[in-house]
Design an enzyme around this catalytic site. Structure first.
Site, short mmCIF file in Angstrom:
data_model
loop_
_atom_site.label_atom_id
_atom_site.label_comp_id
_atom_site.label_asym_id
_atom_site.label_seq_id
_atom_site.Cartn_x
_atom_site.Cartn_y
_atom_site.Cartn_z
N GLY A 99 40.91 42.02 42.22
CA GLY A 99 41.26 41.18 43.17
C GLY A 99 40.15 40.23 43.49
NE ARG A 100 39.86 35.73 47.88
CZ ARG A 100 40.50 35.82 49.20
NH1 ARG A 100 41.84 35.48 49.13
NH2 ARG A 100 40.09 35.89 50.12
CD GLU A 125 35.33 35.97 44.89
OE1 GLU A 125 35.58 35.15 45.89
OE2 GLU A 125 35.76 35.42 43.96
CB CYS A 165 42.26 42.69 37.60
SG CYS A 165 42.77 40.94 38.01
CG HIS A 166 39.25 38.85 39.18
ND1 HIS A 166 40.21 38.67 38.64
CD2 HIS A 166 38.47 37.67 38.85
CE1 HIS A 166 40.78 37.50 38.64
NE2 HIS A 166 39.69 36.75 38.63
CE1 TYR A 197 45.53 37.50 35.27
CE2 TYR A 197 43.70 35.70 35.75
CZ TYR A 197 45.07 35.80 35.74
OH TYR A 197 46.03 34.99 36.01
#
Length: 195
Positions: free
Chosen positions: A89-90, A93, A119-120, A139
């Site tokens: 997800g976000r 980051e 993913c991330h 991802y």
């Protein structure tokens, strides 16, 4: 099966399925899972986001659920955990900007504890500098970060349902990979489930 104590690092706008499903799966098989977020305590919640693949150039994002944390981030001591999970997800980051997040990941990697990232989530591994010389999957948008860190990138299959293991590291590209990602993570943990 020996019960393992597993740490899960999350943050606001973590991908909904990538936090909820692994959290519940690991509890279901009998492991203890502590979900924590920088700046938050047990009982606090993080907002989640649902990422979906609907034929656009990238994934779409919709509001998810509120996910309740069950442990205090400030109380985390990496030596008290057997393994680490980093959903995507976000959240990755920006949680990777927290020095304690990086310290936790570095210590768990140095101790060769099982680490599952999806993913991330691998952005946190890149920032911690723990995947150089390794092989992992993520991802596709994270491929340049992975390769730039000296790690070999393995691409997802057509359905994003595969996962890869490199020693203690279990990685996958997105939530469609949950069955294989969690199956392989349980194997690395030494958890055997027989039908």
């Amino acid at each position: 099966m020996a019960v393992k104590k597993i740490l899960m690092l999350v943050g606001d706008f973590v991908e909904d399925y990538e936090v909820m499903v692994p959290f519940q799966m690991l509890l279901m098989v009998g492991h203890e899972v502590h979900a924590v977020c920088p700046g938050k305590k047990a009982g606090d919640k993080v907002a989640t986001a649902v990422h979906d693949f609907e034929g656009h150039q990238t994934y779409t994002e919709k509001p998810g659920h509120n996910f309740a944390l069950n442990a205090d981030f400030d109380a985390v001591k990496p030596e008290n955990y057997d393994a680490l999970v980093i959903p995507g997800g976000r959240a990755p980051e920006y949680i990777r900007l927290d020095p304690k997040v990086i310290d936790i990941v570095k210590k768990m990697a140095a101790a060769n504890k099982p680490i599952a990232a999806i993913c991330h989530g691998q952005q946190v591994l890149v920032s911690a500098g723990v995947i150089k010389g390794r092989t992992c999957m993520a991802y596709p948008a994270v491929q340049p970060d992975i390769e730039g860190s000296g790690c070999a990138y393995v691409g997802p299959n057509a359905t994003f349902s595969n996962a890869v293991v490199d020693g203690n590291l279990v990685t996958a590209p997105a939530w469609p990979a949950h069955p294989e990602w969690m199956r392989k993570f349980l194997q690395v943990l030494g958890s055997t489930i027989n039908p």
